[in-house]
Scaffold this active site. Structure first.
Site, mmCIF file in Angstrom:
data_model
loop_
_atom_site.group_PDB
_atom_site.id
_atom_site.type_symbol
_atom_site.label_atom_id
_atom_site.label_comp_id
_atom_site.label_asym_id
_atom_site.label_seq_id
_atom_site.Cartn_x
_atom_site.Cartn_y
_atom_site.Cartn_z
ATOM 1 N N THR A 101 0.867 -1.188 0.000
ATOM 2 C CA THR A 101 0.000 0.000 0.000
ATOM 3 C C THR A 101 0.901 1.235 0.000
ATOM 4 O OG1 THR A 101 -1.743 -1.174 1.194
ATOM 5 C CG2 THR A 101 -1.869 1.199 1.236
ATOM 6 N N THR A 152 -3.997 1.483 -2.714
ATOM 7 C CA THR A 152 -3.323 0.186 -2.650
ATOM 8 C C THR A 152 -3.765 -0.732 -3.787
ATOM 9 O OG1 THR A 152 -2.893 -1.705 -1.173
ATOM 10 C CG2 THR A 152 -5.125 -0.826 -1.200
ATOM 11 N N GLY A 169 1.024 -0.580 5.288
ATOM 12 C CA GLY A 169 1.436 -1.539 6.302
ATOM 13 C C GLY A 169 0.385 -2.542 6.720
#
Length: 614
Positions: A429, A447, A513
């Site tokens: 992402t 993302t 993350g």
């Protein structure tokens, strides 16, 4: 409030205008992202023969600011601000450029969430461009009929099963139509030029390619694009993507119907339904359910943000189907019960880890797509609910993980343990933050899910398709808010966040993350607001992430600094791993802007301002 934003109402390029636009002109026009100054420009934006200094991870000044993980993308957005565009215009230009230079993390084959603050009205609005499941996708789509068990996660990722209807282009179109001052045609120019010209391959891009080389090689179109001569591109070489430039030119000239209703939609659906693999490949590449009709029916949602008050500040985030706003908000509401500024750093970190663990228990139990499940957003964001959660936190000892979700009428302090949840979100992402000269702000996380998404490139089109549907829980369960359903948006952890102080933007924060996005945003805000760090220090500080699991995920630097002090509380740690890649902006009371990106993580990012402070 949720408004369905139909693309038919958003077409900004009329047929008459399209007829007057020369496609080739977009490939040869002067770069929209011409170097803002020799002190700030990344290498690709300087005249030939002139060495460029490293792009700064932090810049301070006035007139507008952009922060992202990539120097080329930040420079593209900065030039839009310099020419008088607003925060939304710059965000779209930056995002489109990230689709070129960060193709394994973002692009038009994916989706995301955008939070916008309008300084004139004082209102915060969000656009949900999350991918959706196909209309014919069954609830047991991820169950192998031969075994009755879920498909292996890695195999499901690299398959048509994982591909949701992309929402990125519709997000850009909706944002520009609703809040922007420029056309999509203009905002795509920098990325078209960048894709044609190419960018310098850095260590991150080379490493990500190498790590995915085996599965990329299984898909001929992906191998042709990303494995030239059968190997990953070398550091220092120039990576060009003329196929993507051509695709973006078509969209710029003819509008997003080219993507959602034209031949390209048929091509996307064909790849998802019948993945094209090398005969020698061992990947099963399961066929998916995506159709051209699913793509044509896609709609973004304009909806209210989440909101909590924290230490006198107003924190706005993304409401479900993202779990980011509710979980960041609940974590902060829990921490509101403790005087973190008056505690030692280890004590504050212990409380932070406990707060996020409890918030994640509630996230896993209650958050999904509100079009399909009843999400108790108001309760999850209420201070009373968080106070009940805080009462079960022992200031001196870690709770036994995983903890149970709280009942929605939580008032007591006795909660039982539950099974350790499975985390299927990936660490890829990307995120960008923008503030313009008028004080408008955008936090935008986008993302394609896994690093490299599904691994499948649309032949001749230059972009990868997402694997967002693997964010669903694979086992059908009517009680699970994140089980697969036709047309449903999978739960996300993306947490684009805007913090206001007295009605003015103060912080714009976000990160990639996977599920660590939530804890990363919460930790950065705690670092800045409670622990007295500057924003650059808050972003650079070592991170840890507790998502209601037995072990805390932590970076090696965090372990080195705090593991010895936190172990007596009962915290245990897993293998160290890099967490997040923040792009943030701070605006102080006098209007001074500090654009902050990672100095090291993911190769470092770039924060730029229009006019640098002396």
């Amino acid at each position: 409030m949720v408004n369905v934003v139909r693309r038919s109402a958003l077409r900004r390029v009329s047929a008459a205008l399209a007829a007057t636009l020369a496609v080739g002109a977009l490939a040869t026009a002067a770069p929209a992202s011409a170097a803002p100054s020799s002190a700030l420009a990344p290498a690709g934006l300087l005249a030939a023969g002139r060495p460029a200094p490293p792009a700064p991870s932090t810049s301070t000044g006035y007139g507008g600011a952009v922060s992202s993980v990539d120097s080329e993308a930040s420079a593209a957005g900065l030039e839009v601000l310099r020419k008088g565009g607003n925060a939304v215009d710059a965000a779209v230009a930056t995002a489109a450029a990230l689709g070129v230079t960060e193709p394994y993390s973002a692009g038009i084959g994916g989706g995301g969430y955008l939070v916008y603050f309008d300084a004139e009205s004082g209102e915060v609005t969000t656009i949900a461009g999350r991918e959706t499941a196909p209309a014919t996708m069954p609830t047991d789509a991820f169950i192998d009929p031969a075994t009755g068990q879920p498909y292996p996660f890695a195999a499901a990722v690299s398959s048509g099963l994982s591909v949701g209807v992309p929402g990125t282009l519709a997000t850009w179109e909706a944002a520009l139509d609703r809040f922007g001052t420029e056309s999509l045609h203009e905002m795509l120019k920098p990325s078209i030029l960048l894709a044609n010209r190419g960018f310098r391959v850095d260590e991150t891009f080379a490493q990500q390619t190498a790590a995915n080389a085996a599965r990329f090689a299984a898909f001929p179109a992906t191998a042709e694009l990303f494995l030239p001569n059968g190997a990953p591109p070398v550091v220092g070489s120039t990576f060009k993507n003329p196929d993507l430039a051509k695709t973006l030119r078509e969209i710029a000239v003819h509008g997003t119907d080219v993507f959602y209703e034209g031949p390209l939609a048929d091509e996307i659906a064909a790849i998802a339904q019948d993945p094209q693999t090398d005969p020698a490949a061992s990947l099963p590449a399961y066929p998916g359910y995506l159709t051209a009709e699913d793509i044509a029916a896609y709609e973004v949602l304009e909806q209210d943000p989440t909101h909590v008050a924290y230490r006198g500040l107003d924190v706005y985030g993304m409401a479900p189907s993202s779990s980011g706003g509710t979980t960041v908000g609940e974590s902060l509401n829990i921490l509101e019960n403790f005087d973190l500024a008056g505690e030692s750093v280890p004590q504050a970190l212990h409380l932070y880890l406990e707060a996020t663990a409890h918030a994640f228990a509630d996230r896993n139990a209650y958050v999904g797509d509100p079009a399909f499940v009843e999400v108790p957003t108001e309760t999850l964001l209420s201070q009373d609910f968080a106070d009940a959660r805080a009462c079960v936190i022992d200031p001196d000892a870690a709770s036994v993980k995983p903890v149970a979700p709280a009942p929605l009428d939580a008032a007591g302090c006795e909660l039982a343990a539950v099974a350790d949840p499975l985390d299927t979100e990936n660490i890829s992402t990307t995120h960008l933050s923008v503030v313009d000269q008028w004080g408008n702000a955008v936090a935008y996380t986008l993302t394609i899910e896994q690093t490299g998404g599904s691994g499948m490139t649309v032949p001749g089109r230059g972009f990868l398709l997402n694997n967002e549907l693997t964010d669903f829980n694979f086992v059908p369960n009517p009680a699970d808010p994140n089980t697969v359903e036709p047309g449903k948006r999978p739960r996300s952890s993306m947490s684009p966040t805007i913090v206001l102080d007295g009605g003015d933007v103060r912080y714009v924060v976000g990160s990639p993350g996977g599920s660590t996005i939530i804890t990363t945003v919460a930790q950065v805000l705690m670092n800045r607001i409670d622990l007295g760090m500057t924003m650059p220090e808050a972003v650079a500080a070592p991170r840890a992430s507790q998502r209601n699991t037995v072990n805390v995920s932590a970076e090696q630097a965090f372990l080195d600094a705090y593991a010895a002090a936190l172990t007596p509380y009962g915290h245990t740690f897993g293998s160290p791993a890099e967490i997040g890649a923040v792009a943030a902006i701070e605006v102080d009371a006098d209007g001074l802007m500090t654009a902050v990106a990672e100095p090291v993580r993911r190769g470092g990012g770039t924060g730029l301002v229009v006019d640098r402070a002396p």
